[in-house]
Structures are given as structure tokens and as C-alpha cells.
Design an enzyme around this catalytic site. Structure first.
Site, PDB file in Angstrom:
ATOM      1  CG  ASP A  33      -1.795   1.189   1.368  1.00  0.00           C
ATOM      2  OD1 ASP A  33      -1.673   2.110   0.531  1.00  0.00           O
ATOM      3  OD2 ASP A  33      -2.606   1.210   2.314  1.00  0.00           O
ATOM      4  CD  GLU A  83      26.314   5.213   7.189  1.00  0.00           C
ATOM      5  OE1 GLU A  83      26.343   4.007   7.434  1.00  0.00           O
ATOM      6  OE2 GLU A  83      25.520   6.006   7.747  1.00  0.00           O
ATOM      7  CB  CYS A 115      23.748   8.728  10.038  1.00  0.00           C
ATOM      8  SG  CYS A 115      23.116   7.372   9.056  1.00  0.00           S
ATOM      9  CB  THR A 156      14.432   4.287   4.156  1.00  0.00           C
ATOM     10  OG1 THR A 156      15.432   3.270   4.332  1.00  0.00           O
ATOM     11  CG2 THR A 156      13.148   3.832   4.812  1.00  0.00           C
ATOM     12  CB  SER A 205      18.229   0.827  13.626  1.00  0.00           C
ATOM     13  OG  SER A 205      17.098   0.934  12.805  1.00  0.00           O
ATOM     14  CG  HIS A 237      19.908  10.693  11.389  1.00  0.00           C
ATOM     15  ND1 HIS A 237      20.308  10.851  10.084  1.00  0.00           N
ATOM     16  CD2 HIS A 237      19.783   9.353  11.590  1.00  0.00           C
ATOM     17  CE1 HIS A 237      20.431   9.665   9.524  1.00  0.00           C
ATOM     18  NE2 HIS A 237      20.119   8.741  10.414  1.00  0.00           N
ATOM     19  CE  LYS A 246       8.760   5.125  13.989  1.00  0.00           C
ATOM     20  NZ  LYS A 246       7.549   4.432  14.340  1.00  0.00           N
ATOM     21  CG  ASN A 280      18.988   7.620   5.466  1.00  0.00           C
ATOM     22  OD1 ASN A 280      19.535   8.680   5.804  1.00  0.00           O
ATOM     23  ND2 ASN A 280      19.090   6.516   6.169  1.00  0.00           N
ATOM     24  CB  SER A 312      23.458   2.750  13.294  1.00  0.00           C
ATOM     25  OG  SER A 312      22.112   3.044  13.037  1.00  0.00           O
TER      26      SER A 312
HETATM   27  N1  COA Z   1      -0.725   3.105   5.807  1.00  0.00           N
HETATM   28  C1  COA Z   1      -0.123   3.925   6.711  1.00  0.00           C
HETATM   29  N2  COA Z   1       0.889   3.526   7.524  1.00  0.00           N
HETATM   30  C2  COA Z   1       1.311   2.245   7.392  1.00  0.00           C
HETATM   31  C3  COA Z   1       0.735   1.360   6.472  1.00  0.00           C
HETATM   32  C4  COA Z   1      -0.347   1.828   5.661  1.00  0.00           C
HETATM   33  N3  COA Z   1      -0.924   1.050   4.767  1.00  0.00           N
HETATM   34  N4  COA Z   1       1.363   0.160   6.585  1.00  0.00           N
HETATM   35  C5  COA Z   1       2.310   0.313   7.538  1.00  0.00           C
HETATM   36  N5  COA Z   1       2.275   1.567   8.024  1.00  0.00           N
HETATM   37  C6  COA Z   1       3.120   2.164   9.057  1.00  0.00           C
HETATM   38  C7  COA Z   1       3.410   1.234  10.219  1.00  0.00           C
HETATM   39  O1  COA Z   1       2.328   1.236  11.153  1.00  0.00           O
HETATM   40  C8  COA Z   1       4.679   1.814  10.764  1.00  0.00           C
HETATM   41  O2  COA Z   1       4.367   2.960  11.528  1.00  0.00           O
HETATM   42  P1  COA Z   1       4.853   3.062  13.062  1.00  0.00           P
HETATM   43  O3  COA Z   1       6.352   2.963  13.003  1.00  0.00           O
HETATM   44  O4  COA Z   1       4.381   4.392  13.498  1.00  0.00           O
HETATM   45  O5  COA Z   1       4.261   1.913  13.767  1.00  0.00           O
HETATM   46  C9  COA Z   1       5.407   2.308   9.518  1.00  0.00           C
HETATM   47  O6  COA Z   1       4.406   2.381   8.493  1.00  0.00           O
HETATM   48  C10 COA Z   1       6.493   1.374   9.043  1.00  0.00           C
HETATM   49  O7  COA Z   1       5.932   0.106   8.932  1.00  0.00           O
HETATM   50  P2  COA Z   1       6.720  -1.187   9.439  1.00  0.00           P
HETATM   51  O8  COA Z   1       5.918  -2.393   9.132  1.00  0.00           O
HETATM   52  O9  COA Z   1       7.215  -0.985  10.833  1.00  0.00           O
HETATM   53  O10 COA Z   1       7.941  -1.091   8.397  1.00  0.00           O
HETATM   54  P3  COA Z   1       9.030  -2.119   8.019  1.00  0.00           P
HETATM   55  O11 COA Z   1       9.145  -3.236   8.958  1.00  0.00           O
HETATM   56  O12 COA Z   1       8.761  -2.491   6.603  1.00  0.00           O
HETATM   57  O13 COA Z   1      10.383  -1.257   8.133  1.00  0.00           O
HETATM   58  C11 COA Z   1      12.039   0.217   8.971  1.00  0.00           C
HETATM   59  C12 COA Z   1      10.549   0.014   8.719  1.00  0.00           C
HETATM   60  C13 COA Z   1      12.306   1.655   9.372  1.00  0.00           C
HETATM   61  C14 COA Z   1      12.505  -0.707  10.077  1.00  0.00           C
HETATM   62  C15 COA Z   1      12.817  -0.099   7.651  1.00  0.00           C
HETATM   63  O14 COA Z   1      12.465   0.828   6.667  1.00  0.00           O
HETATM   64  C16 COA Z   1      14.310  -0.118   7.826  1.00  0.00           C
HETATM   65  O15 COA Z   1      14.893  -1.127   8.209  1.00  0.00           O
HETATM   66  N6  COA Z   1      14.987   1.018   7.498  1.00  0.00           N
HETATM   67  C17 COA Z   1      16.424   1.135   7.562  1.00  0.00           C
HETATM   68  C18 COA Z   1      16.940   1.387   8.972  1.00  0.00           C
HETATM   69  C19 COA Z   1      16.497   2.686   9.540  1.00  0.00           C
HETATM   70  O16 COA Z   1      16.112   3.584   8.827  1.00  0.00           O
HETATM   71  N7  COA Z   1      16.558   2.809  10.871  1.00  0.00           N
HETATM   72  C20 COA Z   1      16.133   4.025  11.549  1.00  0.00           C
HETATM   73  C21 COA Z   1      17.045   4.447  12.649  1.00  0.00           C
HETATM   74  S1  COA Z   1      18.628   4.911  12.042  1.00  0.00           S
END
Ligand code: COA
Length: 391
Positions: A33, A83, A115, A156, A205, A237, A246, A280, A312
Site C-alpha cells: 500500500d 559511510e 550517520c 528509505t 535501530s 537525523h 517518533k 536517506n 548507528s
Molecule cells: N498506511 C499507513 N501507515 C502504514 C501502512 C499503511 N498502509 N502500513 C504500515 N504503516 C506504518 C506502520 O504502522 C509503521 O508505523 P509506526 O512505526 O508508526 O508503527 C510504519 O508504516 C512502518 O511500517 P513497518 O511495518 O514498521 O515497516 P518495516 O518493517 O517495513 O520497516 C524500517 C521500517 C524503518 C525498520 C525499515 O524501513 C528499515 O529497516 N529502514 C532502515 C533502517 C532505519 O532507517 N533505521 C532508523 C534508525 S537509524
């Protein structure tokens, strides 16, 4: 506030990659979605480098307008934070020496800590300038965020470089002397030498980021930093833009502060606009957020801005600054927006081919056909030597 009042960012400019992939396309092909990306992650598109672009070409493109405006007098240090290293020994900053016509009396170094290292560069620059206020330091943060195809991190991805000229009596942002730190040895995100994509425990992370920024804020306050109420904006960041929301909600929660969602949005929104469209950019992302804030916010003259850096592994730093009177005259707002709008839209198929092609060329001599519209190109890798060209 005590300390060194007159060091900070005198000029700031950015560059991004040649291509852009709309996240609607990625969502369609992945059967996701699109709201997950737009609303859940707060990302609309991502910059994708052409085959003949890398962190060096983006760094050169980001720094060139600053050097055109200010020249190289008293510039004795260039710190390149990344990095996405292109070599295990030679600093990527050295390739900039001929590309940017830098003086031979320049200290050129690369800094690494995920980062975070651009913020280390900023603090090191402040130290050098405190010793000799006539010196100027060029900092360039340049990164390409690459994750495995079809992985959670894929939406991302992104790429950008932000260059900053750090001086005494700065024209844009004067740094406060207080800063807060937090570090911890944790395996939330890393990239071993043999890999071109990061390994990430996404959930860890996010959790570590929240803890680290909260702890860095506590240290910042202990060391005489400003109160929450003093800030006109907060720059975080931005691995993806909802991370700022968040983090800010988490910070308010730990402090027992109750702010209306509209107030949080008002204080964060402008710093996330560019990152939503670029993705990112690791070391560059915090400073791209700052640039986005300066380019979009109503007048910030004499207002305080908070900055939260997170890398990280992990190191986090919270620091702040005051926006200088007349700062808008030094920005390149129209040029910055045009640069983002001028990226070339790419198909999903082209994106997959470019992603795969990066690894296929690894360690093999090759010549790269002109692809990017950037004035700086990686033209070939022969005998493991990278050859760059400026137009
Ligand atoms: N409509 C609206 N929001 C939706 C949705 C939809 N149809 N489907 C999912 N979401 C929301 C989730 O509820 C979640 O929100 P929340 O975090 O507020 O709960 C968000 O979208 C992300 O969904 P999630 O299932 O948690 O994502 P994911 O498991 O696919 O991965 C990360 C998210 C960030 C972990 C992933 O992108 C990642 O590994 N990124 C690289 C590392 C990173 O950026 N780390 C951050 C700290 S440096």
C-alpha cells in the site's frame, strides 16, 4: 550561554543524485500500500545515483557553489564525512583536491561513524577555528543509502551531499557551546567491508535511535543547554521523515511534556520537506534537514534551532545554534528547489538494473558512459584506480 559564541555555519549548499524513483512505483511493484511509504515512513521519492556518480561527485557538486562564492583563502581543512567510503585507505576528500582546485596547503580527511560523523566534523571545525579564528573549514557530508532489493530498508534509500563552510562570525547559524552526547556499542546497523549494502536490524535501530537522542538531550541540558521552549524548530537525523515525529514524541514523553500534535508538526515540518523527496542520505540527512528548514520556515532571525545527530552503532549528539540576522541573503533557496525538481524520473526496471549493476562491476576494470548531468563524473575504474572528471 557561555563558550565560543562566534563559530558556526557561514554557507551551506547541497547536491543530490541524477535520478529519482517515485515511491508509488516501488510500492506498486512490491505489492505494498503506497500509504505505508507516504504516511508510515513519510517518504515520497528517493534519489538514485547514475552509474557515473558516487559520494565524490556529489561532494564536489555540493561544495563547488560555496567555493565559487568564498574562494579558498584561509581554507586549510576539508573534512569529508561519509559511510559510503570508496577506499579503505585513501580519504575520499583527496579526490576533491583537483576537482575543486583546492590549495596544496589543505588538510584533507575522511571521517566515519555511520550517520553521525558530519557532526563530529562540525565540532572538530569549531575547535580549529577557536584556535585560529581566521581559519575556515569546509565540511562535506556525502552518502548513498543502499539496502538490499526487496528489503524493508529499500524504500528509505536515497543520496545527497551537504557542504558547509564553518567560520568565525558566521552568516547563517551560530553554534551554541553546549552539546550533549550519548554512545553505546550496539549492532543495529553496519556494513562489513565485503558488502555494498548495509545490514540492519530495523526495529533495534529505531529503538536505539530513540534512546540515544533522549540521552543526548539529557546530557545537553546537564551541560547548560537551552530548554525545549526556547526552540523555534527541531532538526533530527532523518533515515525517514516520520522518525523525527517518533523521536520528538518520545523526547516529550520522557520529559512529561504534553504538546498538541499541531505544535509538534509546526516545529518539525519544514526540516523534513527535502528529505521526503530525496530519501536517506546518512551523514547528510541532518544537514539537509537544516537546509530544508532554512529554505522553508518563516523568518528565523535570532531564533534557536535544536539539532539531533544519530549514527548507528551508536553515537548521538544534541546541539543547538542561533540563526543569524540576514541569513536569507546567503541561502540558495530557488536553486535548491530547482535541483530537486530537475532530477530525471526513472522506471522501476532501470532502478533495479542500476542497483544490480553496482555490485556486478565491483573490483572489475570498467569505463562508464556519461549518464549524470552533474559537472562531476566518475569516468572509469582501471587498475582499481578511480578516475574523475569535471566538465
Ligand atoms: N498506511 C499507513 N501507515 C502504514 C501502512 C499503511 N498502509 N502500513 C504500515 N504503516 C506504518 C506502520 O504502522 C509503521 O508505523 P509506526 O512505526 O508508526 O508503527 C510504519 O508504516 C512502518 O511500517 P513497518 O511495518 O514498521 O515497516 P518495516 O518493517 O517495513 O520497516 C524500517 C521500517 C524503518 C525498520 C525499515 O524501513 C528499515 O529497516 N529502514 C532502515 C533502517 C532505519 O532507517 N533505521 C532508523 C534508525 S537509524
Amino acid at each position: 550561554m557561555s563558550g565560543i559564541p562566534s563559530v558556526g555555519i557561514h554557507d551551506i549548499a547541497f547536491a543530490t543524485a541524477h535520478y529519482v524513483l517515485d515511491l508509488d512505483d516501488l510500492a506498486r511493484h512490491r505489492g505494498v500500500d503506497p500509504a505505508k511509504y507516504h504516511v508510515g515512513l513519510g517518504q515520497d521519492a528517493m534519489s538514485v545515483p547514475a552509474a557515473d556518480e558516487d559520494i565524490v561527485t556529489m561532494a564536489a557538486a555540493a561544495a563547488a557553489p560555496i567555493l565559487r562564492r568564498h574562494g579558498t583563502d584561509n581554507l586549510r581543512t576539508v573534512l569529508l564525512a561519509t559511510e559510503t567510503a570508496v577506499d579503505q585507505s585513501k580519504a575520499a576528500a583527496l579526490y576533491l583536491h583537483p576537482l575543486l582546485d583546492l590549495p596544496s596547503t589543505t588538510r584533507l580527511v575522511e571521517l566515519k561513524q555511520a550517520c553521525y560523523s558530519g557532526t563530529a566534523a562540525l565540532q572538530f571545525a569549531a575547535g580549529l577555528i577557536a584556535r585560529d579564528p581566521a581559519e575556515r573549514v569546509l565540511i562535506i557530508t556525502s552518502d548513498i543509502a543502499r539496502y538490499d532489493l526487496d528489503s524493508p530498508g529499500e524504500p528509505t534509500q536515497g543520496a545527497a551531499a551537504v557542504a558547509m563552510l564553518v567560520t568565525a562570525d558566521p552568516a547563517i547559524l551560530q553554534l551554541d557551546s553546549a552539546s550533549g552526547l550519548y554512545c553505546e556499542d550496539v549492532m543495529d546497523f553496519w556494513r562489513p567491508n565485503h558488502r555494498s549494502t548495509a545490514i540492519v536490524d530495523g526495529e533495534l535501530s529505531v529503538r536505539t535511535y530513540l534512546t540515544a537522542t533522549g540521552r543526548a538531550w539529557a546530557d545537553y541540558r546537564m551541560r547548560g543547554g537551552r530548554t525545549l521552549e526556547e526552540f523555534a524548530a527541531f532538526c533530527y537525523h532523518l533515515p525517514f521523515t516520520t522518525m523525527a515525529r517518533k523521536a520528538h514524541r518520545n523526547l516529550l514523553g520522557t520529559l512529561g511534556a504534553e504538546w498538541e500534535p499541531e505544535r509538534i508538526e509546526r516545529l518539525l515540518r519544514d526540516s523534513t520537506r527535502y528529505n521526503r523527496l530525496i530519501g536517506n542520505s546518512y551523514t547528510a540527512s541532518l544537514y539537509l534537514g537544516l537546509l530544508s528548514l532554512l529554505d522553508h520556515a518563516p523568518d528565523l532571525t535570532d531564533r534557536a534551532v535544536a539539532l539531533f545527530s544519530y549514527g548507528s552503532g551508536c553515537v548521538s549528539e544534541c546541539f543547538s545554534g542561533i540563526v543569524r540576522p540576514g541569513y536569507r541573503q546567503h541561502l540558495r533557496t530557488a536553486e535548491n528547489r530547482d535541483r530537486i525538481a530537475a532530477r530525471t524520473a526513472m522506471t522501476y526496471g532501470r532502478y533495479r538494473a542500476l542497483h544490480a549493476g553496482h555490485d556486478a562491476r565491483y573490483g572489475i576494470d570498467h569505463v562508464l558512459d556519461p549518464d549524470t548531468g552533474s559537472p562531476y563524473r566518475l569516468t572509469e575504474i582501471t587498475g582499481d584506480k578511480r578516475i574523475y572528471q569535471k566538465a
